[in-house]
Write an enzyme that holds these catalytic residues in place. Structure first.
Site, PDB file in Angstrom:
ATOM      1  N   SER A   1       0.913  -1.018  -0.125  1.00  0.00           N
ATOM      2  CA  SER A   1      -0.110   0.071   0.209  1.00  0.00           C
ATOM      3  C   SER A   1       0.750   1.247  -0.011  1.00  0.00           C
ATOM      4  O   SER A   1       2.066   1.369   0.629  1.00  0.00           O
ATOM      5  CB  SER A   1      -0.777   0.002   1.213  1.00  0.00           C
ATOM      6  OG  SER A   1      -1.428   1.437   1.509  1.00  0.00           O
TER       7      SER A   1
ATOM      8  N   TYR B   1      -1.726  -1.677  10.998  1.00  0.00           N
ATOM      9  CA  TYR B   1      -1.994  -2.124   9.827  1.00  0.00           C
ATOM     10  C   TYR B   1      -0.862  -1.688   8.838  1.00  0.00           C
ATOM     11  O   TYR B   1      -0.372  -2.421   7.883  1.00  0.00           O
ATOM     12  CB  TYR B   1      -3.449  -1.147   9.486  1.00  0.00           C
ATOM     13  CG  TYR B   1      -3.582  -1.408   7.735  1.00  0.00           C
ATOM     14  CD1 TYR B   1      -4.048  -2.517   7.070  1.00  0.00           C
ATOM     15  CD2 TYR B   1      -3.242  -0.272   7.236  1.00  0.00           C
ATOM     16  CE1 TYR B   1      -4.139  -2.635   5.887  1.00  0.00           C
ATOM     17  CE2 TYR B   1      -3.285  -0.209   5.783  1.00  0.00           C
ATOM     18  CZ  TYR B   1      -3.819  -1.470   4.967  1.00  0.00           C
ATOM     19  OH  TYR B   1      -3.714  -1.430   3.667  1.00  0.00           O
TER      20      TYR B   1
ATOM     21  N   LYS C   1       2.047  -3.967   6.463  1.00  0.00           N
ATOM     22  CA  LYS C   1       2.463  -3.736   5.293  1.00  0.00           C
ATOM     23  C   LYS C   1       4.059  -3.798   4.882  1.00  0.00           C
ATOM     24  O   LYS C   1       4.491  -4.478   3.972  1.00  0.00           O
ATOM     25  CB  LYS C   1       1.880  -2.600   4.536  1.00  0.00           C
ATOM     26  CG  LYS C   1       0.298  -2.626   4.453  1.00  0.00           C
ATOM     27  CD  LYS C   1       0.032  -3.993   3.447  1.00  0.00           C
ATOM     28  CE  LYS C   1      -1.630  -3.967   3.319  1.00  0.00           C
ATOM     29  NZ  LYS C   1      -2.041  -5.288   2.644  1.00  0.00           N
TER      30      LYS C   1
HETATM   31  N1  UFG Z   1     -12.541  10.805   3.504  1.00  0.00           N
HETATM   32  C1  UFG Z   1     -13.675  11.724   3.740  1.00  0.00           C
HETATM   33  N2  UFG Z   1     -14.749  11.225   4.205  1.00  0.00           N
HETATM   34  C2  UFG Z   1     -15.077   9.908   4.645  1.00  0.00           C
HETATM   35  C3  UFG Z   1     -13.997   9.076   4.169  1.00  0.00           C
HETATM   36  C4  UFG Z   1     -12.900   9.434   3.505  1.00  0.00           C
HETATM   37  O1  UFG Z   1     -13.448  13.066   3.628  1.00  0.00           O
HETATM   38  O2  UFG Z   1     -15.999   9.645   5.143  1.00  0.00           O
HETATM   39  C5  UFG Z   1     -11.404  11.418   3.178  1.00  0.00           C
HETATM   40  C6  UFG Z   1     -10.285  11.164   3.903  1.00  0.00           C
HETATM   41  O3  UFG Z   1     -10.297  12.120   4.851  1.00  0.00           O
HETATM   42  C7  UFG Z   1      -9.152  10.868   2.757  1.00  0.00           C
HETATM   43  C8  UFG Z   1      -9.782  10.601   1.468  1.00  0.00           C
HETATM   44  O4  UFG Z   1     -11.024  10.884   1.743  1.00  0.00           O
HETATM   45  O5  UFG Z   1      -8.807  12.463   2.851  1.00  0.00           O
HETATM   46  C9  UFG Z   1      -9.481   9.203   1.116  1.00  0.00           C
HETATM   47  O6  UFG Z   1      -9.837   8.369   2.476  1.00  0.00           O
HETATM   48  P1  UFG Z   1     -10.048   6.897   2.280  1.00  0.00           P
HETATM   49  O7  UFG Z   1     -10.291   6.521   3.763  1.00  0.00           O
HETATM   50  O8  UFG Z   1     -10.936   6.423   1.156  1.00  0.00           O
HETATM   51  O9  UFG Z   1      -8.559   6.441   1.895  1.00  0.00           O
HETATM   52  P2  UFG Z   1      -7.112   6.599   2.809  1.00  0.00           P
HETATM   53  O10 UFG Z   1      -6.372   7.413   1.715  1.00  0.00           O
HETATM   54  O11 UFG Z   1      -7.292   7.121   3.994  1.00  0.00           O
HETATM   55  O12 UFG Z   1      -6.811   5.102   2.554  1.00  0.00           O
HETATM   56  C10 UFG Z   1      -5.709   4.603   1.848  1.00  0.00           C
HETATM   57  C11 UFG Z   1      -5.844   3.234   1.531  1.00  0.00           C
HETATM   58  C12 UFG Z   1      -6.302   2.553   2.884  1.00  0.00           C
HETATM   59  C13 UFG Z   1      -4.947   2.684   3.709  1.00  0.00           C
HETATM   60  C14 UFG Z   1      -4.790   4.036   4.303  1.00  0.00           C
HETATM   61  C15 UFG Z   1      -3.734   4.238   4.988  1.00  0.00           C
HETATM   62  O13 UFG Z   1      -6.962   3.217   1.036  1.00  0.00           O
HETATM   63  O14 UFG Z   1      -6.226   0.977   2.431  1.00  0.00           O
HETATM   64  O15 UFG Z   1      -4.512   4.537   2.970  1.00  0.00           O
HETATM   65  O16 UFG Z   1      -3.580   5.507   5.743  1.00  0.00           O
HETATM   66  F1  UFG Z   1      -5.099   1.800   4.777  1.00  0.00           F
END
Ligand code: UFG
Length: 357
Positions: free
Chosen positions: A139, A164, A168
């Site tokens: 990831s 988590y 990775k």
């Molecule tokens: N977000 C929102 N509202 C929500 C959900 C997410 O605004 O309800 C925002 C988050 O703050 C972030 C963006 O959307 O800025 C993406 O969020 P995600 O949760 O979809 O994805 P992440 O970038 O946090 O997650 C990624 C990978 C995960 C991993 C993670 C680790 O998809 O598998 O990074 O930090 F675990």
């Protein structure tokens, strides 16, 4: 002797790929793409985070009712060994892992045990069955809050901020070490780690897609569930970041494009085209998209208004991350193709399919 004869394969026979966690979101899309590229697939899944919906969808899309399915836990070494005894596995793609960041902080022992033991078992079985090609699903989380963007595979990994994320990093290192240790043996293990950015969307057939249990953590399932009326309102976490519109930047990669990257990586391994025994590739689009842009693109492409509000920042979020994809483009001969609009339309089609609409 009988067992040995069963495993003898001619050049013309299709290679067999074990997909652990193959009934899940990414695993099901990868299974479809492997089969359509001519591979045989054996699926293993303990069904701890999914039901049979996607596996049934895979069978429909591929027209294959005979995909071997092992309902096993990869933490059970005897079960993993039995699977390797019963099948001549040319490559393994290992997805079977827990993946919720917050839960990993609350339950570190459970995360370390599950994610590390299952991978160690796969590697041990690969090693004791004459060597194997192993693709690990890593990831972009390993980069943390990178100083220079986009990130290349050489960008230093930063200390993980959750168990988590740590699993990775640890699994990447374990794979590297096993490759090194077996390099000169009769049964070498070769490895590729694919570092995914943010996988989103669903298969164009709308027969497989993401099926989060409970309240989704990730953005796109939260968007689609809000649009269908399962959730009242999407919270956009933070609009005061140092970005153009104040929301976080991510590299959203279409799930089918992501699946095709796995086929490209497996082919590189089984066809003997690797340049090193252990290789790493970023799998993204190279295109940063803000949370706000994604939300408005979803509204526009699907012709609807989403109920959303701006909310405080989510602890642990990085401000911005996107991939330098040149290595994957050049070495894997792979490039993300689907537009973010098409991907968001597919995510919405999948949510409607689930709702029977
Ligand atoms: N977000 C929102 N509202 C929500 C959900 C997410 O605004 O309800 C925002 C988050 O703050 C972030 C963006 O959307 O800025 C993406 O969020 P995600 O949760 O979809 O994805 P992440 O970038 O946090 O997650 C990624 C990978 C995960 C991993 C993670 C680790 O998809 O598998 O990074 O930090 F675990």
């Amino acid at each position: 002797m009988t067992t040995f004869v069963r495993y003898v394969k001619t050049q013309a026979m299709a290679k067999t790929v074990l997909v652990s966690g193959g009934a899940g979101y990414i695993g099901s899309h990868v299974t479809v793409e492997l089969i359509s590229a001519g591979y045989e697939v054996v699926v293993a899944d303990n069904m701890s985070n999914c039901d049979m919906t996607c596996f049934e969808g895979v069978k429909k899309i591929t027209g294959r009712n005979d995909i071997p399915f092992y309902q096993i836990d990869c933490c059970d070494y005897a079960a993993v060994t039995r699977l390797f005894d019963e099948n001549r596995i040319d490559a393994v793609i290992h997805f079977a892992a827990f993946k919720a960041v917050g839960e990993s902080v609350a339950e570190p022992i459970m995360y370390y045990r599950n994610n590390l033991v299952s991978f160690l078992n796969i590697l041990e079985a690969a090693k004791t069955h004459g060597g194997c090609n192993v693709l690990f699903s890593s990831s972009a989380t390993v980069y943390g809050e990178a100083e220079v963007l986009p990130v290349t595979e050489q960008t230093p990994r930063l200390p993980a901020t959750s168990p988590y994320g740590n699993t990775k990093q640890m699994c990447e290192d374990i794979l590297r070490d096993v490759v090194l240790a077996t390099a000169t043996s009769e049964g070498p293990v070769k490895g590729i780690a694919l570092r995914y950015f943010n996988p989103i969307g669903a298969h164009p057939s709308a027969l497989i897609g993401e099926l989060p249990r409970g309240v989704p953590n990730n953005l796109v399932p939260f968007i689609t569930q809000t649009a269908i009326g399962k959730r009242e309102c999407l919270s956009i976490f933070g609009n005061d970041y140092d970005t153009e519109d104040g929301t976080c930047l991510r590299d959203y990669i279409d799930i089918v494009d992501l699946a095709k990257a796995h086929v490209a990586a497996v082919s590189r391994m089984v066809d003997g085209r690797m340049k090193e025994g252990y290789e790493i590739f970023n799998v993204g689009t190279g295109r940063p998209v803000s949370v706000y842009e994604l939300v408005t693109a979803f509204e526009k492409v699907n012709g609807l208004k989403l109920n959303y509000k701006f909310a405080p920042r989510r602890p642990g979020d990085v401000v911005a991350i996107w991939a330098d994809t040149r290595l994957a483009n050049d070495e894997l001969g792979w490039k993300a193709e689907r537009s973010v609009e098409d991907t968001l339309a597919s995510a919405w089609a999948w949510e409607r399919h689930l709702a029977g609409k």
